[in-house]
Design a protein around this motif. Structure first.
Motif, PDB file in Angstrom:
ATOM      1  N   ALA A   1       0.829  -1.207   0.000  1.00 37.09           N
ATOM      2  CA  ALA A   1       0.000   0.000   0.000  1.00 37.09           C
ATOM      3  C   ALA A   1       0.862   1.255   0.000  1.00 37.09           C
ATOM      4  O   ALA A   1       0.567   2.233  -0.705  1.00 37.09           O
ATOM      5  CB  ALA A   1      -0.929  -0.009   1.218  1.00 37.09           C
ATOM      6  N   LEU A   2       1.940   1.237   0.778  1.00 40.19           N
ATOM      7  CA  LEU A   2       2.832   2.395   0.820  1.00 40.19           C
ATOM      8  C   LEU A   2       3.483   2.635  -0.540  1.00 40.19           C
ATOM      9  O   LEU A   2       3.599   3.786  -0.992  1.00 40.19           O
ATOM     10  CB  LEU A   2       3.902   2.181   1.889  1.00 40.19           C
ATOM     11  N   SER A   3       3.881   1.564  -1.205  1.00 40.81           N
ATOM     12  CA  SER A   3       4.468   1.701  -2.544  1.00 40.81           C
ATOM     13  C   SER A   3       3.453   2.295  -3.514  1.00 40.81           C
ATOM     14  O   SER A   3       3.791   3.167  -4.335  1.00 40.81           O
ATOM     15  CB  SER A   3       4.939   0.338  -3.054  1.00 40.81           C
ATOM     16  N   PHE A   4       2.212   1.837  -3.416  1.00 38.18           N
ATOM     17  CA  PHE A   4       1.144   2.362  -4.276  1.00 38.18           C
ATOM     18  C   PHE A   4       0.948   3.861  -4.045  1.00 38.18           C
ATOM     19  O   PHE A   4       0.827   4.646  -4.990  1.00 38.18           O
ATOM     20  CB  PHE A   4      -0.147   1.595  -3.997  1.00 38.18           C
ATOM     21  N   VAL A   5       0.947   4.266  -2.781  1.00 41.29           N
ATOM     22  CA  VAL A   5       0.768   5.683  -2.444  1.00 41.29           C
ATOM     23  C   VAL A   5       1.908   6.521  -3.017  1.00 41.29           C
ATOM     24  O   VAL A   5       1.689   7.581  -3.619  1.00 41.29           O
ATOM     25  CB  VAL A   5       0.686   5.869  -0.913  1.00 41.29           C
TER      26      VAL A   5
END
Length: 293
Positions: free
Chosen positions: A194-198
């Motif tokens: 999720a952090l990578s996506f953000v």
């Protein structure tokens, strides 16, 4: 013997921080264009590297081994490796082991990670040696540990004195997190996805704004919802507020998401993912706004 590892780690930290600082100065004084965006990316990447190397350097400085009647404990970067004394089969001096290789953190005075010792096989290293002879190897049924102990004779005697007593099999070898390492998010792969996506979504929004901004006219037309019939003429910098909103949302959602994750994993993950989804919506809004400008 860990002084060299701390010095080298500190040098890496300083190098990364210096590059981030220089890039930040250039980006702060640069025009709003794609090369300036790339400079901000350099700031983010090397700033993160500086924090990471700084954390590892502190870990090297605070690396400790402690042995008592129950276990040998290795403290490294917020984690404690617990090796029950009853599991220790023998202690082998490094000069008798042969060639050593380490995969992980591996620079002068820092050798942390999985590796191989020629005569002992797979080994976990928590070592700060300058020479292989500085190491001592603790052999257990499941694995071998490579440690850098100044007084190898005293260390071996401390282990053997406790083995003579004869202990019944106890708890297994384990890693116990401490402090911030207790937070469950570090081991949650969904959090990192999720952090990578953000970050990718935020980067796409920022890259679009910085790349398209130089082509805008001196004054732009900003259309409000058509039902209102309101049209405003403003400086092109007004469109950059889209990026400011996106960055603010990311900061708030990441902070709240990390805090909530420990108590309610689903809510924490949703906050992280929603931050990325909002960046995608803002990117669409930016595309429309720039086309109409």
């Amino acid at each position: 013997p860990r002084a060299l590892g701390v010095i080298v780690g500190g040098a890496f930290t300083t190098w990364a921080a210096f590059i981030a600082l220089v890039a930040g100065v250039l980006a702060g004084g640069g025009a709003i264009e794609f090369t300036t965006f790339l400079a901000w990316v350099v700031v983010a990447v090397f700033g993160a590297l500086a924090l990471l190397f700084g954390w590892w350097t502190i870990g090297i400085a605070r690396l400790a081994y402690e042995i008592d009647d129950d276990a040998l404990r290795i403290r490294w970067c917020g984690r404690e490796v617990v090796i029950p004394v009853v599991d220790i089969q023998r202690v082998v001096p490094g000069r008798t082991v042969g060639e050593e290789t380490v995969s992980g953190l591996n620079w002068w005075g820092c050798h942390i990670g999985r590796g191989m010792a020629a005569s002992l096989g797979p080994t976990l290293f928590f070592a700060t040696h300058n020479r292989p002879e500085d190491n001592v190897f603790v052999v257990t049924p499941g694995r071998t540990y490579g440690l850098t102990v100044p007084d190898q004779v005293a260390f071996a005697e401390a282990c053997s004195r406790r083995l003579i007593v004869g202990f019944e099999p106890g708890e297994p070898q384990r890693v116990e997190p401490q402090g911030l390492a207790l937070l469950p998010l570090w081991g949650d792969q969904d959090v990192w996805f999720a952090l990578s996506f953000v970050l990718v979504a935020l980067g796409a929004l920022g890259g679009f704004l910085f790349s398209q901004y130089p082509d805008l006219p001196a004054l732009v037309q900003i259309d409000f919802p058509r039902a209102t019939g309101i049209v405003r003429v403003d400086h092109p910098s007004a469109l950059l507020r889209i990026g400011a909103v996106g960055g603010g949302i990311v900061a708030v959602n990441l902070g709240l998401g990390f805090l909530l994750h420990a108590r309610e994993r689903a809510a924490g993950l949703w906050l992280l993912v929603s931050a990325g989804l909002i960046q995608a919506v803002l990117l669409g809004a930016a595309v429309v706004a720039f086309e109409r400008a």
